[in-house]
Design an enzyme around this catalytic site. Sequence first.
Site, PDB file in Angstrom:
ATOM      1  N   GLY A 245      53.341  35.783  25.986  1.00  0.00           N
ATOM      2  CA  GLY A 245      52.326  35.038  26.511  1.00  0.00           C
ATOM      3  C   GLY A 245      52.657  33.308  26.267  1.00  0.00           C
ATOM      4  N   SER A 246      51.901  32.553  25.854  1.00  0.00           N
ATOM      5  CA  SER A 246      52.545  31.120  25.682  1.00  0.00           C
ATOM      6  C   SER A 246      52.998  30.675  24.349  1.00  0.00           C
ATOM      7  CB  SER A 246      51.001  30.145  25.494  1.00  0.00           C
ATOM      8  OG  SER A 246      50.128  30.265  24.423  1.00  0.00           O
ATOM      9  N   GLY A 250      52.699  32.128  20.660  1.00  0.00           N
ATOM     10  CA  GLY A 250      53.950  32.863  19.964  1.00  0.00           C
ATOM     11  C   GLY A 250      54.242  32.216  18.647  1.00  0.00           C
ATOM     12  N   GLU A 267      58.310  36.743  23.677  1.00  0.00           N
ATOM     13  CA  GLU A 267      58.539  36.592  24.965  1.00  0.00           C
ATOM     14  C   GLU A 267      57.617  35.451  25.694  1.00  0.00           C
ATOM     15  OE1 GLU A 267      58.298  36.291  28.947  1.00  0.00           O
ATOM     16  OE2 GLU A 267      57.839  38.626  28.670  1.00  0.00           O
ATOM     17  N   CYS A 301      56.117  34.430  34.085  1.00  0.00           N
ATOM     18  CA  CYS A 301      56.788  33.599  32.967  1.00  0.00           C
ATOM     19  C   CYS A 301      58.308  33.187  33.440  1.00  0.00           C
ATOM     20  CB  CYS A 301      56.952  34.106  31.668  1.00  0.00           C
ATOM     21  SG  CYS A 301      57.615  36.020  31.775  1.00  0.00           S
TER      22      CYS A 301
HETATM   23  C1  UN1 Z   1      56.413  38.016  32.873  1.00  0.00           C
HETATM   24  O1  UN1 Z   1      56.200  37.036  33.794  1.00  0.00           O
HETATM   25  O2  UN1 Z   1      55.942  37.911  31.847  1.00  0.00           O
HETATM   26  O3  UN1 Z   1      61.110  39.333  36.061  1.00  0.00           O
HETATM   27  C2  UN1 Z   1      57.234  39.223  33.342  1.00  0.00           C
HETATM   28  C3  UN1 Z   1      59.758  39.192  36.555  1.00  0.00           C
HETATM   29  C4  UN1 Z   1      59.156  40.654  36.306  1.00  0.00           C
HETATM   30  C5  UN1 Z   1      58.465  40.242  34.553  1.00  0.00           C
HETATM   31  C6  UN1 Z   1      57.780  39.110  34.578  1.00  0.00           C
HETATM   32  N1  UN1 Z   1      59.910  41.506  36.271  1.00  0.00           N
HETATM   33  O4  UN1 Z   1      59.455  38.504  37.230  1.00  0.00           O
END
Ligand code: UN1
Length: 514
Positions: A245-246, A250, A267, A301
Site C-alpha cells: 500500500g502507501s 507502510g 511493498e 504501484c
Molecule cells: C501492484 O501494483 O501492487 O508488475 C502490483 C505489475 C503487477 C503487479 C503490480 N504484476 O504491474
Amino acid sequence: MTNTFGISQSLQKIGIKPENLGSSTGINWLDSVETSFSSFSPADGELIAKVQPANTETYEAVIAQAHLAFEKWRTVPAPQRGEIVREIGNALREVKEDLGKLVSYEMGKSYQEGLGEVQEMIDICDFAVGLSRQLYGLTIHSERPGHRMYEQWHPLGIVGIISAFNFPVAVWSWNAALAWVCGDVCVWKPSEKAPLSAVACQHIVGKIFAQHGMPEGISSLIIGDHQVGELLSHDPRVPLVSATGSTRMGKLVAKAVGERLGRSLLELGGNNAIIITENADLDIAIRGALFGAVGTAGQRCTTTRRLIIQESVYEEVKTRLASAYSKLVIGNPLDERNHVGPLIDRDAVESYLAAIDKVKAEGGKAVVDGGVLGGKGFESGCYVKPAIFEAENHFEIVQHETFAPILYLIKYKTLAEAIALQNGVPQGLSSAIMTTNMREAEAFLSAAGSDCGIANVNIGTSGAEIGGAFGGEKETGGGRESGSDAWKAYMRRQTNTINYSTSLPLAQGIKFDI
Ligand code: UN1
C-alpha cells in the site's frame, strides 16, 4: 473464520455466478447486515455488497483459530501442502472468468486486466507447488572433527497480510501461496475498498482446505479499516506482517512491527520512470509507456509516472504519445472495447484533480490535459482522462506518487543525467530504459545505474512476471514478494550443529578443561 456479507442483484446483473464464488459453500449471501462496510463499484456506482467488519473479539477468535491451525499445518510435509496449493490453483482456473469479472467490477480495472490478475494467482500457485519440494537449506563443513553443520528452514507461524485495492486478490495470493507451502497460516486484511473479491477468494480456498480435512484457520479473513491493520501490526503472535500500500501506511506498519521486533515485508509506493534514449525503438517505447501509464487507470504501484526522454527524440515522443492518448477509449471496464476504466472512488478523483492543479501551479505544461468525465456511462463520477504534462523532476508533485493516470515528461541530454533523474525520487520500485544500444542498457542495469528493485530493458515499468522477486528500495520499503527466493521471508532459518564424535571440542579452539 468467515464473514457474513450481503450482495445486491448487481452481481448477477453483470453475469457473475455467485455459486462459483462461494455461495455453494453454505455461506449466507445476505442483503443487509447491521454494522457493515459497503462496497460500491466505481464502474457504475452500484452497491455490490455489505461486508461485516472484524472487531476486537472476532480478531481474537481469528488469531486463536489461526494458531491452532498452525499447530497442525506445520506438521504436514511441505510437498503435501504443495498438493493442496495445486488444487487451489486449479480451482482458480475454473473460476477465472467470474473472479476476473468481480475484480474488474469491484475495483474498476479492465476485464482483461482482471483476468490477468487471476492468472497471476494461478501462476504463483504453480510456482509454490514446485517450491514445496525446494525449501532447501545449505550444509556447511564444520571446523571441528566429527561434527556436521547444516541449516534448515521452518515455518514462522501466523503471517498477517495487508493488501491494497489495486490488486485486490493477486498480491494476497503471492503472499498466501508461498506462506502456505512454507507451513505458515495466513490472516488477511484486504482493502476495505475491495472486500468482496477477498470474500470470494476466502470461499474458494476455504472449500479446498475443508475437502482435505484441514483446519479453517489456515486461511482467515479480517475485514476492516486501519484499526484492524493496527491489531495485526502490534500483535506479537503475528511474526510477519506483509503489507502492500502507501508509504504512509507502510511506515506505520514498520514502526509497530519493529517496536516488537517482528518482521515486516513492505511493498509500498513507486514513482517509476522510463528512460527513452535516442537509440530507442520508438514503436516499442510508445507502446510500453502507454500501457505503463494508463493501464489500471494509473493505479498500479508499478505505473509509469515519469518519462525521461533524450532531447533529440523528445518532440517526436511527445507528439506520438499525444496521438496515442487521443485514441484511448475510456468507459466501463467490463466492456472490452474500453482501454481505461474508472479510478477507485471519488477521493481518488480529488487527488487526481489536486495533482493536476499542483503540476500546473509549479509550472507544468499540459500536453494532454486531464478532467473528469460526466454524462451517460460516467454516472459514478470516477472516470478521468489520462493526462500528460511537461514537468521538471524536482517539482514537488513529480516527487510524489499520485495514484492516477498522470504522466510527466522530462527532458535530458546525457545518459548519466537521465539515470540521476530516474533515481532522483524518494521511491525505488520499478524502472526501465528503452534503447537498442547495449552500452546504454548495461549502464542502466549496472551498480551505478537504476536504484530500483525492478529494472527493465525495452519493457515498460509494470506487468512483472511472478517468477522474479517483486519489490523495491528506499520508500518502497525494501521487501521482496513473489518469485525467486522471496519464500525465505516466510520462514525462520535454523542452524544445526551435530557432534557425532566421542569428544567435545570447542569452536575457535578454546580450551576449557577441568
Ligand atoms: C501492484 O501494483 O501492487 O508488475 C502490483 C505489475 C503487477 C503487479 C503490480 N504484476 O504491474
